[in-house]
Design an enzyme around this catalytic site. Structure first.
Site, PDB file in Angstrom:
ATOM      1  N   ASP A 122      -6.520  -2.948  -7.767  1.00  0.00           N
ATOM      2  CA  ASP A 122      -7.084  -3.590  -6.573  1.00  0.00           C
ATOM      3  C   ASP A 122      -7.418  -5.041  -6.880  1.00  0.00           C
ATOM      4  O   ASP A 122      -7.752  -5.380  -8.020  1.00  0.00           O
ATOM      5  CB  ASP A 122      -8.339  -2.861  -6.098  1.00  0.00           C
ATOM      6  CG  ASP A 122      -8.673  -3.235  -4.654  1.00  0.00           C
ATOM      7  OD1 ASP A 122      -8.135  -2.590  -3.741  1.00  0.00           O
ATOM      8  OD2 ASP A 122      -9.451  -4.191  -4.446  1.00  0.00           O
TER       9      ASP A 122
ATOM     10  N   TYR B 154     -14.534 -12.231  -0.560  1.00  0.00           N
ATOM     11  CA  TYR B 154     -15.257 -10.996  -0.889  1.00  0.00           C
ATOM     12  C   TYR B 154     -16.450 -11.280  -1.805  1.00  0.00           C
ATOM     13  O   TYR B 154     -17.494 -10.646  -1.700  1.00  0.00           O
ATOM     14  CB  TYR B 154     -14.315  -9.975  -1.530  1.00  0.00           C
ATOM     15  CG  TYR B 154     -13.339  -9.385  -0.539  1.00  0.00           C
ATOM     16  CD1 TYR B 154     -13.697  -8.305   0.268  1.00  0.00           C
ATOM     17  CD2 TYR B 154     -12.063  -9.920  -0.374  1.00  0.00           C
ATOM     18  CE1 TYR B 154     -12.816  -7.782   1.201  1.00  0.00           C
ATOM     19  CE2 TYR B 154     -11.172  -9.403   0.554  1.00  0.00           C
ATOM     20  CZ  TYR B 154     -11.560  -8.329   1.336  1.00  0.00           C
ATOM     21  OH  TYR B 154     -10.690  -7.825   2.262  1.00  0.00           O
TER      22      TYR B 154
ATOM     23  N   ARG C  91      -3.515   6.565   1.069  1.00  0.00           N
ATOM     24  CA  ARG C  91      -4.071   7.776   1.686  1.00  0.00           C
ATOM     25  C   ARG C  91      -3.191   8.456   2.714  1.00  0.00           C
ATOM     26  O   ARG C  91      -3.517   9.558   3.156  1.00  0.00           O
ATOM     27  CB  ARG C  91      -5.433   7.452   2.315  1.00  0.00           C
ATOM     28  CG  ARG C  91      -6.520   7.213   1.279  1.00  0.00           C
ATOM     29  CD  ARG C  91      -7.666   6.440   1.873  1.00  0.00           C
ATOM     30  NE  ARG C  91      -7.223   5.100   2.203  1.00  0.00           N
ATOM     31  CZ  ARG C  91      -7.967   4.180   2.811  1.00  0.00           C
ATOM     32  NH1 ARG C  91      -9.196   4.466   3.177  1.00  0.00           N
ATOM     33  NH2 ARG C  91      -7.488   2.984   3.049  1.00  0.00           N
TER      34      ARG C  91
ATOM     35  N   ARG D 220      -6.351  11.185  -6.384  1.00  0.00           N
ATOM     36  CA  ARG D 220      -7.627  10.466  -6.280  1.00  0.00           C
ATOM     37  C   ARG D 220      -8.796  11.431  -6.452  1.00  0.00           C
ATOM     38  O   ARG D 220      -9.781  11.107  -7.119  1.00  0.00           O
ATOM     39  CB  ARG D 220      -7.733   9.726  -4.954  1.00  0.00           C
ATOM     40  CG  ARG D 220      -8.876   8.714  -4.977  1.00  0.00           C
ATOM     41  CD  ARG D 220      -9.089   8.022  -3.660  1.00  0.00           C
ATOM     42  NE  ARG D 220      -9.510   8.954  -2.622  1.00  0.00           N
ATOM     43  CZ  ARG D 220      -9.976   8.593  -1.422  1.00  0.00           C
ATOM     44  NH1 ARG D 220     -10.055   7.322  -1.118  1.00  0.00           N
ATOM     45  NH2 ARG D 220     -10.334   9.498  -0.562  1.00  0.00           N
TER      46      ARG D 220
ATOM     47  N   ARG E 274       0.819  -1.223   0.000  1.00  0.00           N
ATOM     48  CA  ARG E 274       0.000   0.000   0.000  1.00  0.00           C
ATOM     49  C   ARG E 274       0.848   1.267   0.000  1.00  0.00           C
ATOM     50  O   ARG E 274       0.437   2.272   0.585  1.00  0.00           O
ATOM     51  CB  ARG E 274      -0.956   0.038   1.194  1.00  0.00           C
ATOM     52  CG  ARG E 274      -2.090  -0.958   1.128  1.00  0.00           C
ATOM     53  CD  ARG E 274      -3.167  -0.504   0.149  1.00  0.00           C
ATOM     54  NE  ARG E 274      -4.135  -1.574  -0.052  1.00  0.00           N
ATOM     55  CZ  ARG E 274      -5.262  -1.712   0.652  1.00  0.00           C
ATOM     56  NH1 ARG E 274      -5.586  -0.831   1.561  1.00  0.00           N
ATOM     57  NH2 ARG E 274      -6.073  -2.713   0.413  1.00  0.00           N
TER      58      ARG E 274
HETATM   59  O1  CP3 Z   1       0.114   0.390  -3.181  1.00  0.00           O
HETATM   60  C1  CP3 Z   1      -0.271  -0.783  -3.347  1.00  0.00           C
HETATM   61  O2  CP3 Z   1      -0.080  -1.685  -2.517  1.00  0.00           O
HETATM   62  C2  CP3 Z   1      -0.903  -1.147  -4.683  1.00  0.00           C
HETATM   63  C3  CP3 Z   1      -2.309  -1.049  -4.766  1.00  0.00           C
HETATM   64  C4  CP3 Z   1      -3.196  -1.962  -3.945  1.00  0.00           C
HETATM   65  C5  CP3 Z   1      -4.453  -1.526  -3.434  1.00  0.00           C
HETATM   66  N1  CP3 Z   1      -5.089  -2.604  -2.923  1.00  0.00           N
HETATM   67  C6  CP3 Z   1      -4.960  -0.155  -3.516  1.00  0.00           C
HETATM   68  C7  CP3 Z   1      -6.039   0.254  -2.602  1.00  0.00           C
HETATM   69  C8  CP3 Z   1      -3.068  -3.323  -3.643  1.00  0.00           C
HETATM   70  C9  CP3 Z   1      -1.907  -4.264  -3.868  1.00  0.00           C
HETATM   71  C10 CP3 Z   1      -4.275  -3.717  -3.012  1.00  0.00           C
HETATM   72  C11 CP3 Z   1      -4.554  -5.095  -2.579  1.00  0.00           C
HETATM   73  C12 CP3 Z   1      -5.794  -5.389  -1.853  1.00  0.00           C
HETATM   74  N2  CP3 Z   1      -7.020  -4.817  -2.015  1.00  0.00           N
HETATM   75  C13 CP3 Z   1      -5.914  -6.412  -0.888  1.00  0.00           C
HETATM   76  C14 CP3 Z   1      -4.810  -7.355  -0.480  1.00  0.00           C
HETATM   77  C15 CP3 Z   1      -3.850  -6.760   0.452  1.00  0.00           C
HETATM   78  C16 CP3 Z   1      -4.358  -6.488   1.840  1.00  0.00           C
HETATM   79  O3  CP3 Z   1      -4.487  -5.305   2.172  1.00  0.00           O
HETATM   80  O4  CP3 Z   1      -4.631  -7.456   2.567  1.00  0.00           O
HETATM   81  C17 CP3 Z   1      -7.242  -6.409  -0.425  1.00  0.00           C
HETATM   82  C18 CP3 Z   1      -7.812  -7.317   0.627  1.00  0.00           C
HETATM   83  C19 CP3 Z   1      -7.936  -5.405  -1.163  1.00  0.00           C
HETATM   84  C20 CP3 Z   1      -9.380  -5.062  -1.062  1.00  0.00           C
HETATM   85  C21 CP3 Z   1      -9.577  -3.684  -0.604  1.00  0.00           C
HETATM   86  N3  CP3 Z   1      -9.298  -2.548  -1.351  1.00  0.00           N
HETATM   87  C22 CP3 Z   1     -10.068  -3.276   0.654  1.00  0.00           C
HETATM   88  C23 CP3 Z   1     -10.466  -4.199   1.786  1.00  0.00           C
HETATM   89  C24 CP3 Z   1     -10.084  -1.885   0.642  1.00  0.00           C
HETATM   90  C25 CP3 Z   1     -10.626  -0.988   1.700  1.00  0.00           C
HETATM   91  C26 CP3 Z   1      -9.717  -0.869   2.857  1.00  0.00           C
HETATM   92  C27 CP3 Z   1      -8.971   0.421   2.785  1.00  0.00           C
HETATM   93  O5  CP3 Z   1      -7.762   0.413   3.033  1.00  0.00           O
HETATM   94  O6  CP3 Z   1      -9.632   1.434   2.523  1.00  0.00           O
HETATM   95  C28 CP3 Z   1      -9.552  -1.448  -0.609  1.00  0.00           C
HETATM   96  C29 CP3 Z   1      -9.360  -0.070  -1.041  1.00  0.00           C
HETATM   97  C30 CP3 Z   1      -7.992   0.317  -1.507  1.00  0.00           C
HETATM   98  N4  CP3 Z   1      -7.196  -0.419  -2.328  1.00  0.00           N
HETATM   99  C31 CP3 Z   1      -7.334   1.541  -1.231  1.00  0.00           C
HETATM  100  C32 CP3 Z   1      -6.109   1.515  -1.916  1.00  0.00           C
HETATM  101  C33 CP3 Z   1      -5.064   2.596  -1.983  1.00  0.00           C
HETATM  102  C34 CP3 Z   1      -7.914   2.671  -0.423  1.00  0.00           C
HETATM  103  C35 CP3 Z   1      -9.009   3.287  -1.239  1.00  0.00           C
HETATM  104  C36 CP3 Z   1      -9.044   4.786  -1.219  1.00  0.00           C
HETATM  105  O7  CP3 Z   1      -8.126   5.449  -1.749  1.00  0.00           O
HETATM  106  O8  CP3 Z   1     -10.040   5.269  -0.699  1.00  0.00           O
END
Ligand code: CP3
Length: 343
Positions: A75, A152, A29, A38, A25
């Site tokens: 994602d 999911y 944010r 974003r 990540r």
């Molecule tokens: O920077 C990176 O790592 C690359 C991008 C990336 C994102 N999600 C962007 C993201 C990667 C590799 C992921 C993987 C991901 N997404 C996983 C596996 C890794 C982990 O965290 O266990 C999972 C389970 C998801 C599903 C997901 N996406 C969830 C549960 C959420 C909400 C939780 C949160 O942090 O808000 C997301 C949203 C998400 N994916 C964000 C980002 C940067 C935040 C969204 C935003 O900008 O509002």
């Protein structure tokens, strides 16, 4: 010949004095420039599907901190969306999806190779990045592992115990297995296309692997990972794969050998000394600083970085967090982590 990138050397099994580093990540944010981009995109999914802006946010942490690897901005839930699930994000809460709970729900899904149609903008992001990244920075593509994606798709959201996935698995195994197979095939297609577009490494995120115990872990975490890696290696023999069976505990032991993964990513619940003896003996490991240190910083952060680096110094290691950095993290602590690691 160009010098091999640090990440690629570690993944090939080289023990290095200073391991390569990146952060789960790392585009997110906690960075003001991420929030600005974003906002420009409109929302999270529009950002994922906008190749120029997705490439921009991928590059932001590279410019700011000088990581050794960039991870494609996308994602894991784009695959269910490409298979036909409805997907949206509720601000401050997380993802929501339409759910699959029976045969009819499964039958409505698209075939695996249909994913390319929806996901072609992601391949475009990869192409932009492979042109624009600094020559010493490696590009990582990724997907969710089938079990985590299935959690999911069955629950329609993140769950503390993955109960809906367990319920479908135990209550209607033929449908659950069909769903796992469809996700597995789609993931092979998707990752293979990312590699064709320029991803140099791919990572499989099995964030909820820890809720699978005993034979279920073998059947639904280890086996799908093995299948995906075998298919990818047949098409792309030189592309390393990182597997992340999060919270696998004792099941981390032997996971790389059993699946063919070039590197196993460790979460922070695993002791680095134990993992060096029991997991790193088989090859490269990634991890495993607790993400909370990116919030709290100070001497405990410095001590932990040194301890983890020392624990894994006898073999190949990719420095990373044990899970994703959180939105309340302080970017100065990320800089301190890298400075300590590289001193
Ligand atoms: O920077 C990176 O790592 C690359 C991008 C990336 C994102 N999600 C962007 C993201 C990667 C590799 C992921 C993987 C991901 N997404 C996983 C596996 C890794 C982990 O965290 O266990 C999972 C389970 C998801 C599903 C997901 N996406 C969830 C549960 C959420 C909400 C939780 C949160 O942090 O808000 C997301 C949203 C998400 N994916 C964000 C980002 C940067 C935040 C969204 C935003 O900008 O509002």
């Amino acid at each position: 010949m160009a010098e091999m990138k640090k990440l690629m050397r570690a993944l090939a099994g080289e023990t290095m004095e200073t391991p390569p580093a990146w952060m789960m990540r790392q585009a997110g944010r906690y960075l003001p420039e991420y929030k600005a981009t974003r906002a420009e995109a409109g929302d999270f999914l529009s950002l994922c599907y906008n190749p120029d802006l997705a490439a921009e946010v991928t590059l932001q942490p590279i410019r700011r901190f000088g990581f050794d690897a960039a991870i494609l901005f996308a994602d894991i839930l784009l695959v269910p969306q490409a298979l036909g699930a409805d997907l949206w994000f509720v601000t401050g809460e997380g993802p929501r999806l339409s759910t699959i709970t029976d045969r009819a729900g499964f039958d409505a899904l698209k075939p695996a190779d249909a994913v390319h149609e929806t996901l072609s903008p992601i391949y475009e992001t990869v192409k932009i990045l492979s042109r624009e990244l600094p020559s010493d920075v490696a590009l990582i593509g990724f997907a969710g592992a089938p079990w985590t994606v299935a959690t999911y798709m069955t629950a329609g959201r993140g769950t503390p115990d993955q109960a809906p996935a367990h319920a479908l698995k135990d209550g209607n195994r033929p449908v659950f297995d069909a769903l796992m197979d469809r996700i597995t095939e789609a993931t092979i297609e998707y990752l293979s296309a990312q590699i064709d577009a320029g991803a140099e490494v791919v990572k499989l995120f099995d964030s909820w692997a820890g809720s699978l115990k005993g034979d279920d872990f073998t059947t639904y975490a280890l086996e799908p990972t093995r299948k995906i890696i075998a298919a990818l290696k047949a098409r792309h023999p030189n592309t390393p794969v990182i597997a992340f069976p999060r919270e696998a505990g004792e099941a981390y032991v032997g996971f790389a050998k059993a699946t063919g993964a070039d590197c196993v990513a460790l979460d922070q619940s695993v002791d680095a000394g134990w993992a060096a003896k029991n997991v790193q003996v088989d090859g490269c490991v990634q991890g495993n600083l607790a993400p909370g240190h990116m919030v709290t910083g100070g001497q405990p952060l410095i001590d932990e970085v040194r301890r983890i680096k020392a624990a894994f110094s006898g073999g190949p290691h990719v420095f990373n967090l044990g899970h994703g950095i959180t939105p309340d993290a302080d970017p100065d602590n990320v800089a301190l982590m890298l400075e300590t690691l590289r001193a």
